[in-house]
Design a protein around this motif. Structure first.
Motif, PDB file in Angstrom:
ATOM      1  N   LYS A  54       7.747  39.013 -21.908  1.00 43.02           N
ATOM      2  CA  LYS A  54       8.769  38.240 -21.181  1.00 43.02           C
ATOM      3  C   LYS A  54       9.177  39.033 -19.953  1.00 43.02           C
ATOM      4  O   LYS A  54       9.571  40.201 -20.061  1.00 43.02           O
ATOM      5  CB  LYS A  54       9.996  37.992 -22.059  1.00 43.02           C
ATOM      6  CG  LYS A  54       9.856  36.798 -22.964  1.00 43.02           C
ATOM      7  CD  LYS A  54      11.190  36.429 -23.563  1.00 43.02           C
ATOM      8  CE  LYS A  54      11.054  35.291 -24.540  1.00 43.02           C
ATOM      9  NZ  LYS A  54      12.318  35.013 -25.228  1.00 43.02           N
ATOM     10  N   ASP A  97      12.081  46.932 -27.476  1.00 42.03           N
ATOM     11  CA  ASP A  97      12.173  45.486 -27.277  1.00 42.03           C
ATOM     12  C   ASP A  97      11.513  44.998 -25.994  1.00 42.03           C
ATOM     13  O   ASP A  97      10.441  44.371 -26.014  1.00 42.03           O
ATOM     14  CB  ASP A  97      13.664  45.082 -27.306  1.00 42.03           C
ATOM     15  CG  ASP A  97      13.874  43.593 -27.490  1.00 42.03           C
ATOM     16  OD1 ASP A  97      12.921  42.829 -27.287  1.00 42.03           O
ATOM     17  OD2 ASP A  97      14.987  43.173 -27.843  1.00 42.03           O
ATOM     18  N   LEU A 145      14.574  36.305 -32.025  1.00 45.21           N
ATOM     19  CA  LEU A 145      14.827  37.546 -31.274  1.00 45.21           C
ATOM     20  C   LEU A 145      16.050  37.397 -30.378  1.00 45.21           C
ATOM     21  O   LEU A 145      16.540  38.370 -29.818  1.00 45.21           O
ATOM     22  CB  LEU A 145      13.609  37.915 -30.415  1.00 45.21           C
ATOM     23  CG  LEU A 145      12.321  38.261 -31.152  1.00 45.21           C
ATOM     24  CD1 LEU A 145      11.194  38.499 -30.156  1.00 45.21           C
ATOM     25  CD2 LEU A 145      12.502  39.500 -32.023  1.00 45.21           C
ATOM     26  N   ASN A 146      16.504  36.171 -30.261  1.00 44.55           N
ATOM     27  CA  ASN A 146      17.664  35.926 -29.405  1.00 44.55           C
ATOM     28  C   ASN A 146      18.986  35.915 -30.178  1.00 44.55           C
ATOM     29  O   ASN A 146      20.002  35.479 -29.640  1.00 44.55           O
ATOM     30  CB  ASN A 146      17.484  34.610 -28.655  1.00 44.55           C
ATOM     31  CG  ASN A 146      17.090  34.888 -27.226  1.00 44.55           C
ATOM     32  OD1 ASN A 146      16.238  35.733 -26.994  1.00 44.55           O
ATOM     33  ND2 ASN A 146      17.736  34.239 -26.284  1.00 44.55           N
ATOM     34  N   LYS A 153       8.634  43.081 -33.592  1.00 41.26           N
ATOM     35  CA  LYS A 153       8.417  42.288 -32.374  1.00 41.26           C
ATOM     36  C   LYS A 153       6.951  41.827 -32.312  1.00 41.26           C
ATOM     37  O   LYS A 153       6.662  40.689 -31.961  1.00 41.26           O
ATOM     38  CB  LYS A 153       8.799  43.090 -31.124  1.00 41.26           C
ATOM     39  CG  LYS A 153       8.667  42.257 -29.869  1.00 41.26           C
ATOM     40  CD  LYS A 153       9.834  42.329 -28.953  1.00 41.26           C
ATOM     41  CE  LYS A 153       9.776  41.290 -27.858  1.00 41.26           C
ATOM     42  NZ  LYS A 153      10.712  41.490 -26.792  1.00 41.26           N
ATOM     43  N   LYS A 197      20.030  44.227 -34.162  1.00 42.78           N
ATOM     44  CA  LYS A 197      19.519  42.845 -34.168  1.00 42.78           C
ATOM     45  C   LYS A 197      18.233  42.748 -35.002  1.00 42.78           C
ATOM     46  O   LYS A 197      18.101  41.859 -35.843  1.00 42.78           O
ATOM     47  CB  LYS A 197      19.240  42.386 -32.734  1.00 42.78           C
ATOM     48  CG  LYS A 197      18.531  41.045 -32.646  1.00 42.78           C
ATOM     49  CD  LYS A 197      17.903  40.805 -31.279  1.00 42.78           C
ATOM     50  CE  LYS A 197      16.559  41.484 -31.133  1.00 42.78           C
ATOM     51  NZ  LYS A 197      15.905  41.248 -29.835  1.00 42.78           N
ATOM     52  N   ARG A 246       9.997  32.841 -32.302  1.00 46.29           N
ATOM     53  CA  ARG A 246      10.433  33.894 -31.370  1.00 46.29           C
ATOM     54  C   ARG A 246      11.907  33.775 -31.006  1.00 46.29           C
ATOM     55  O   ARG A 246      12.540  34.755 -30.615  1.00 46.29           O
ATOM     56  CB  ARG A 246       9.556  33.886 -30.110  1.00 46.29           C
ATOM     57  CG  ARG A 246       9.847  35.052 -29.198  1.00 46.29           C
ATOM     58  CD  ARG A 246       8.775  35.296 -28.167  1.00 46.29           C
ATOM     59  NE  ARG A 246       9.128  36.429 -27.340  1.00 46.29           N
ATOM     60  CZ  ARG A 246       8.321  37.017 -26.475  1.00 46.29           C
ATOM     61  NH1 ARG A 246       7.104  36.585 -26.327  1.00 46.29           N
ATOM     62  NH2 ARG A 246       8.732  38.052 -25.757  1.00 46.29           N
TER      63      ARG A 246
HETATM   64  N1  GLY Z   1      13.958  39.715 -26.325  1.00 47.60           N
HETATM   65  C1  GLY Z   1      13.641  38.363 -26.607  1.00 47.60           C
HETATM   66  C2  GLY Z   1      12.169  38.109 -26.689  1.00 47.60           C
HETATM   67  O1  GLY Z   1      11.349  38.932 -26.402  1.00 47.60           O
HETATM   68  O2  GLY Z   1      11.802  37.025 -27.053  1.00 47.60           O
END
Ligand code: GLY
Ligand code: NAD
Length: 349
Positions: free
Chosen positions: A142, A136, A237-238, A220, A187, A234
């Protein structure tokens, strides 16, 4: 070795496989211009892998220095960041030079943020050594540090030049931290792939480790390529993160670590959504069983009111609205925009 190419504002490869650390110098040499690089790491990881990585880089002709800080989320702070800036300055780092982030998500986020901001940006390579970082945090650009008000509130988007995930490093990762990665893997299954979820719910993650890492990274990749700057897709992903971040903050970053807090966050929200008829009970049951099989927590002894108060400082809040991620089916996530009042009801009633 598996190679996944991420096409973002800067394209880069994610290399996943065994024994890659010994050749890090060769891989770094292929993407970096200057032969001067700085390893940023924490004390646990550097003790185990620092020498190997330094030697490989030196053998490839790099001049190498290192900045090592105490492990743990508390180090993902502006204090450590300022020490790192001072050190980069003392080392006379120029825009041609680079950083190698060797460690888990804490190292990757902090070193990545320094790379995004020092001299308005220098190159960096992610060398993730925890499961969470391999599936991740090392991918997608990020970067951030935490502040008193909450997690990751100061950050930047900065894609790495390369990600090198050597799965052999996971053999020294303590089980408790392995579980953090598992939380994020659950997740990925919940939001995007029932097939991945099925692998994880059998409780056989270690038997399928490389396959699971590759699947997560590929999800991802797809999400980041569609929405690099987190304006839409995106946000999925949260899933579990708004509540997860609140738990970490309430526990003063000394309680549940990130992936476990996310596990509780996913469960808390799914349970509340099921109670309000937004999600089928079967999804709620399946998620709970999956967390139990993988020995992940699914409940924290925190009042819903406190969860709400601490969740609304999250970055997914926009004025009086908040974006909540809900999985109505395993493998499918939805972004639901709610008034804060509705969100409060969802959590507390
Ligand atoms: N882990 C959240 C993102 O990369 O958006
Ligand atoms: P971490 O970096 O604190 O690593 C966990 C522990 O394992 C540390 O004590 C570390 O020293 C140790 N460790 C790491 N690799 C090891 C190895 N191979 N052998 C022995 N020990 C090892 O935590 P984490 O779970 O890797 O990452 C959590 C962080 O990632 C959080 O700050 C979270 O906010 C962040 N995160 C960022 C993103 C992103 O997209 N940037 C995504 C998810 C999580």
């Amino acid at each position: 070795m598996n190679k996944i190419t991420v096409k973002a504002s800067q394209d880069y490869d994610v290399l996943i496989g065994s024994g890659l650390l010994a050749d890090i110098g060769k891989y770094a040499g292929e993407v970096l211009g200057s032969r001067r690089t700085m390893i940023v790491s924490d004390d646990n990881v550097f003790d185990i892998y620092g020498e190997k990585v330094t030697k490989s880089l030196q053998d490839a002709g790099f001049e190498v220095s290192d900045f090592v800080f105490p492990s743990g989320e508390k180090s993902k702070s502006h204090n450590t960041l300022l020490q790192l800036y001072d050190w980069l300055a003392a080392e006379n780092i120029t825009r041609a030079d680079s950083i190698i982030a060797l460690g888990g998500g804490v190292v990757g986020d902090l070193a990545g943020f320094a790379a995004a901001t020092y001299l308005r940006g220098i190159d960096y390579i992610q060398v993730p050594t925890s499961l969470l970082a391999q599936i991740d945090s090392s991918v997608g650009g990020k970067t951030a540090v935490d502040i008193e008000a909450g997690k990751n509130l100061v950050g930047a988007f900065k894609q790495p030049k390369l990600v090198v995930a050597d799965i052999d490093t996971l053999s020294t990762l303590p089980e408790e931290f392995f579980k953090d990665g598992l939380g994020e893997a659950v997740k990925y299954g919940m939001i995007r792939s029932e097939a991945l979820f099925k692998l994880i719910e059998k409780g056989e993650v270690k038997e399928h480790l490389e396959e699971i890492i590759v699947k997560c990274v590929d999800i991802k990749r797809e999400v980041v390529e569609n929405d690099e700057f987190d304006k839409g897709l995106r946000m999925i992903l949260n899933f579990g993160h708004t509540i997860g971040h609140a738990i970490e903050k309430i526990q003063n970053f000394n309680g549940l670590t990130h992936g476990k807090a996310v596990a509780v966050g996913m469960m808390t929200l799914t349970k509340a959504a099921a109670k309000h008829g937004m999600v089928d009970e079967s999804v709620n049951d399946r998620l709970r069983r999956c967390l139990i099989v993988n020995k992940l927590p699914y409940h924290a002894d925190i009042s819903p009111e406190s969860l709400y108060d601490n969740a609304i400082t999250d970055k997914k809040r926009f004025s009086d609205d908040i974006n909540i991620i809900i999985c109505k089916k395993v493998g499918e996530a939805e972004i639901v925009k709610m008034k804060l009042t509705e969100f409060k009801k969802l959590l507390t009633e």
